[in-house]
Design an enzyme around this catalytic site. Sequence first.
Site, PDB file in Angstrom:
ATOM      1  N   CYS A   1      77.138 -62.783  27.222  1.00  0.00           N
ATOM      2  CA  CYS A   1      77.710 -64.165  26.478  1.00  0.00           C
ATOM      3  C   CYS A   1      79.191 -64.408  26.769  1.00  0.00           C
ATOM      4  CB  CYS A   1      77.320 -63.736  25.137  1.00  0.00           C
ATOM      5  SG  CYS A   1      75.498 -63.544  24.743  1.00  0.00           S
TER       6      CYS A   1
ATOM      7  N   HIS B   1      83.399 -67.289  18.403  1.00  0.00           N
ATOM      8  CA  HIS B   1      81.991 -66.892  18.897  1.00  0.00           C
ATOM      9  C   HIS B   1      81.028 -67.261  17.718  1.00  0.00           C
ATOM     10  CE1 HIS B   1      79.442 -64.931  21.563  1.00  0.00           C
ATOM     11  NE2 HIS B   1      79.223 -63.923  20.422  1.00  0.00           N
TER      12      HIS B   1
ATOM     13  N   HIS C   1      73.466 -71.098  20.769  1.00  0.00           N
ATOM     14  CA  HIS C   1      74.286 -70.147  21.526  1.00  0.00           C
ATOM     15  C   HIS C   1      73.713 -70.210  22.979  1.00  0.00           C
ATOM     16  CE1 HIS C   1      76.237 -66.741  23.125  1.00  0.00           C
ATOM     17  NE2 HIS C   1      75.824 -65.860  22.400  1.00  0.00           N
TER      18      HIS C   1
END
Length: 819
Positions: free
Chosen positions: A186, A319, A357
């Site tokens: 990620c 994040h 995400h």
Amino acid sequence: MNSDPAPGRTADDHAEPQAPAPAEQPRAPGVAIVGVGAVTALGPTARDLWQGARAGRVEIRPVQGVDMSGLDTKLGGEVDTPVHRHGRAYRRPAQFRERALDLAIVAAEEALSALPPDLADPEHFAVVLGTCNGGLRSAREWMRAVHAGEAPDPLLAQMVTPQALAESVAAAFGLRGAVLGVNTACASGSTAIGLAADLLRHGRAEAVLVGGTDAFCDVIFAGFNALQALAAQPARPYSADREGLSLGEGSGMLVLVRSDLAERRGLRTLTEVAGYGLSADGFHATAPHPEGEGAEAAIRAALRHAGVAARDIAYVNGHGTGTAKNDPAESRALLRVLGPERAGRTPVSSTKATIGHLLGAAGAVEAIVTAHALAEQVAPPTAGYTTPDPDCPLDYVPGDARPMAPGVAVSTNFGFGGANAALVLAPRGHRPPLPLLDDIVVTGVAVTMPSGNDVAALWAAYEQGSEPGAVEDGMRLARVDFDPEPHLNRRDRRRMDRLGILSVVTAAKALTAAGLEPDSAAARPVGVVFGTGTGPSEALERFTLPVLDDGVRAADPSVFPNTVYNQAAGQIALHLGLRGPTSTLSVGHATGAAVVGHSADLLAAGHADAVLCTVTDTLTPYVARAYADAGAASPRAVGAPPDGRFVLAEGSVALVFERRSAALARGAHVLGSILGYGMASDASKARLWDPRGRGLERAMRAALHDASLDAAELGGVWLAAAGLDAADRAESAALDRLFADAGTPPLHGPKRVLGEPMGAGAALTLALALHHVRRGGAPALVNSSSLGGTHISIAVQGPDPDHNHHQDNDHDHDHEGRA
């Protein structure tokens, strides 16, 4: 290795007043963002992304393109734009498209559309693409067909890896500079942007198309569902009532150039990439360090690299996944970085609340949002935030967007395997400090290969012409035999796959060889750069095939974390106690050379004093089948004549690189030095080599230029050649031109004897080259080429610390007595 510093202003026009730096203080070149493109659930453009994020518009809704049966959620940030209509061809089966690639091409078209077509020479226009899952839809379809006993189109398997996507994007736009695939889960998009900025600052490119891409696939939903990480409602990052994350898909692409080029061409600069920081958690396969220690280290490294202080931060794009563990860990890290006074009044928001995400694309898409926020001085809100959480005590911009103070902006991303990345963006005119230049030396080498588990045994096998392997299912395969017990006990190995185990064992040997005790205080700041050509194939097969057979209920949560390419890097950091900068590249058969170059640039940029570089690939039935169907794998028996194909091998190679001053300060034994490297791509839409070898020739000439060498000074060339006729002939043609006026030095082709260990090939030849020049000798080139036409060449020198080829061109090339 050459550096190309450019002077610049010493203080931003947006920062708090500070005394100007001394006039003699060198400054690194600025890196300008001059083009952006994005396709997300908020719409098909970057403007849609920014306007939607600024408005807090949530586009996490029922997913239509993936079967969501049996999942804890039906929602995701799905792209509903018909992305396949971009009109740019890429090599694929007639009735199949790779959605992750289509998304990247659409975003790239927008990023390039407003720029002059002659912005940069195509041979100096690089592509760096981050992705978590690569061509997972292609991999899924390939495995499904093989599992069902069908004969899938071989092109499916050739669209699976991150490098396959990167090379296809480069070919679609005719860009023939460096082409690199980045996979730090990620954190991939952010890591890719930092790497791209380094290419520009080191003069390895004039412009870089960089970003990230990932597409929805039922395999990914099954994995996160098995981890119980998905929320039934749209994600609410940082809010006390959060339930988990929402997945999203899409792509974000940026065009970066040196700031002086942007100024000369009159280009609009959105913001500048002032600096970046990387770190390894070394804590857990999926969970962050609970106190956010790795996140904090990455943010502080980014600020240091950018030459700014925490007080200069005006906005943080966090994040912010909405999970129980990630949000508090990140908040604690930011609280310590900002300090208690500034923490409560520095806006922090998460774009994932609006689009989900995007995994490997998240860092790139969120960098675009951060750049717009900084340019317009508006902090976007965290959509869905309703209830304060004592564990998340910062200002998360609830409700509406609001003006923010002048300053710099930080964008953070953290991934599986404990990979952390942070970017610092600044308004136009920022110039980061130039790190002190130093030579890059090698202090430790280890190999675990079919022909031997140390370099001496490997060298003996090469000299004797000992061919490894045996014919299995019509293919000649060379497998590794090794004992993990001295480095990993049975309990440690319980949830690891062969890729991770092999990598940790070899990395531990290299670290010890360099005189750095694993899990010691001296090892802690060491960086971890990992490379793999074919990736975590064993884990992906083990996870995917049961899901194909029995659906979501068959998804194994213990296997899923191992399906990301950087999982071995995380295992190395965890088991050897390393917490320095971490990164993972997947560049096909050029991976070994790519990670060497990336490691050298990290050291040159001052991110660490030492980096442990490990490259590993393993053979599985599906990997071997893919090579056989492509017509590349040899079926010949040991001792049979060459047949124009290569013998597939697995294996692992690890090297420790250090700044020379740091190595000498601790009394390390120097085995050799990296003088420079060069990269180029053929940018063929067929993803094949230029038969004239022009790309490899450009890579070799770039390596010589970077090392300040002439072809006549070389004492040898270590070939990319592995027995595959089409590639080997192209390399021969390139060498004929390179040495037309100098005379060809000795050529070494160890992979023709020892087999082709896929991504580890260049690291293998580098290890042997260092062994060969260990008593000094003339510099050598180490070549590598991916099967998709990406070429990297490394210039390497023997260990004599007094040897200086830059100043003495009359030296003797045959010094036998050097230590």
